[in-house]
Scaffold this active site. Sequence first.
Site, PDB file in Angstrom:
ATOM      1  N   ARG A  76     -10.130 -11.787   2.178  1.00 32.27           N
ATOM      2  CA  ARG A  76     -10.992 -12.843   1.625  1.00 32.27           C
ATOM      3  C   ARG A  76     -10.286 -14.196   1.653  1.00 32.27           C
ATOM      4  O   ARG A  76     -10.931 -15.230   1.765  1.00 32.27           O
ATOM      5  CB  ARG A  76     -11.439 -12.440   0.205  1.00 32.27           C
ATOM      6  CG  ARG A  76     -10.328 -12.255  -0.769  1.00 32.27           C
ATOM      7  CD  ARG A  76     -10.745 -11.457  -2.008  1.00 32.27           C
ATOM      8  NE  ARG A  76     -10.834 -10.015  -1.753  1.00 32.27           N
ATOM      9  CZ  ARG A  76     -11.182  -9.123  -2.663  1.00 32.27           C
ATOM     10  NH1 ARG A  76     -11.504  -9.497  -3.882  1.00 32.27           N
ATOM     11  NH2 ARG A  76     -11.246  -7.844  -2.354  1.00 32.27           N
ATOM     12  N   LYS A 100       0.842  -1.203   0.000  1.00 34.68           N
ATOM     13  CA  LYS A 100       0.000   0.000   0.000  1.00 34.68           C
ATOM     14  C   LYS A 100       0.874   1.249   0.000  1.00 34.68           C
ATOM     15  O   LYS A 100       2.025   1.204   0.453  1.00 34.68           O
ATOM     16  CB  LYS A 100      -0.866   0.017   1.269  1.00 34.68           C
ATOM     17  CG  LYS A 100      -1.976  -1.018   1.302  1.00 34.68           C
ATOM     18  CD  LYS A 100      -2.775  -0.907   2.594  1.00 34.68           C
ATOM     19  CE  LYS A 100      -3.875  -1.952   2.667  1.00 34.68           C
ATOM     20  NZ  LYS A 100      -4.943  -1.784   1.678  1.00 34.68           N
TER      21      LYS A 100
END
Length: 498
Positions: free
Chosen positions: A349, A275
């Site tokens: 996920r 990020k």
Amino acid sequence: MKISFAKAALPTEGALAVGILEGRVLTATAGQIDHKTGGLIARALAASRFEGKKDQTLLLLAPAGLTVQRLLLIGLGKPDSVDGLAAEAYGGTAVAQLQAAGDQLLTIAVDPIGGSPLAPAEFAAHAAAGARLRSYRFDKYRTKEKKEDKPSLKKVVLSLDESGEAKRRFARLDGIIDGVFMTRDLASEPANVIFPTSLAEQAKTLAEQGVDVEVLGEKQMRKLGMGALLGVGQGSARESQLVVMRWMGAEDQDAVPVAFVGKGVTFDSGGISIKPAGGMEDMKWDMGGSAVVIGLMKALALRNAKVNAVGIIGLVENMPSGTAQRPGDVVTTMSGQTVEVINTDAEGRLVLADAMWYTQDRFKPQVMIDLATLTGAIIISLGDHYAGLFCNDDGLADKLVAAGKGVGELLWRMPIDDPYDKQLKSDIADMKNVGGREGGSITAAMFLKRFVKDTKWAHLDIAGVTWAKKDGAVTPKGATAFGVRLLDRLVADNYEQK
Ligand code: BES
Ligand code: MN
Ligand code: ZN
């Protein structure tokens, strides 16, 4: 801050909060004060724009004719709108305004309100809950705070005739708030303090409340075939963990449990798909879902909920390193399905895929609800006012929305539909872990759905609501614990033996 309930009598010291209804209608205590002071409140109202609307306040200092230091008028709105949430806002506002004003004692007046759906005892219990919820602070790392900036309030007294009944009703809410505070504490801690093994240790403390806690390490998870969860954690120096919490409160020990599954990424750097630096510190909150599951289990235990509930949290740290998983890697999940990891930052996920499969495989729950700070896309869709709800069962979705309304934690139902599923097609594996920018929170939910068997399931994407950038009625800026009260209410209203 100590909270108590006592029979009505005008206090002689500290601060006093009283309610005013919309249209400048005085509650009984306000009327009594007005009379005693020769019309102080009526004059103050006439001199200000305060009308008694919800959330309006008017503070009177050193009021003549009274010995209290401060008199705070709080707008209650229209009588028929004075429900549990309004009562909580009333208590929360009183504490927010007076917590650091200098007084040690705050008396909150509770009067019967004609036309309100709430009896005074229930109003008082909720006002007390709001007061306590709003008083939360995470200040353990402040070593230099000045005395005048610290809270002065030591005691809050709810003043009403039915004090015994109010105290009994508050006891139940108090246990839930203990759970909320644990969640807020865990989420607020930085990632050098809370990492998978230390978070698992925190979960273990629930044994004190009668929750059975098991912790699985990487070796056990490898045996179970949890390649997706383990892949996320493989770049970290910290060992990944899976924690199983069980509260067996139902009279029938064999009653089918309800299950809660939490994303617990104790820090999400993005991994090799790293990020940007700006705001990356926020990713210590990425274990928010797991913190909610821990706090919820604590709340259920403390109020002795008559339900069998399991809480399962997948704990990993997502880091870039020489051992980290690479974009393009293919992992095999516990379900046997394979995933091409296109983006290592779509890690939640992957963790949930294995945690959810394990939950269904082992416990065959009647419903499974997962919570995750899963996508930035849900923040684009809903901002910080609603969490995203994805659900394969209309009945369950309705129950969740209703529970959320009841506690002021709002859910907005989003679609889960096959066309979105196509976005997950991979060239070399059963699926890839990202579906492109369009409908990002929906394709994330579609990914999870591939790991749901024949189970009633709901997914709450809480990325936008897990921490607050500004103060709310009963949540100070910071960790909100959104989900604890909501799911506690869901259980109380639908899954408990009465
Ligand atoms: N933990 C983040 C989601 C998130 C973002 C939560 C901002 C709170 C604030 C999640 O793991 C993530 O990085 N999601 C990516 C997915 C993308 C790579 C498909 C995102 O939302 O950008
Ligand atoms: Mn991520
Ligand atoms: Zn994440």
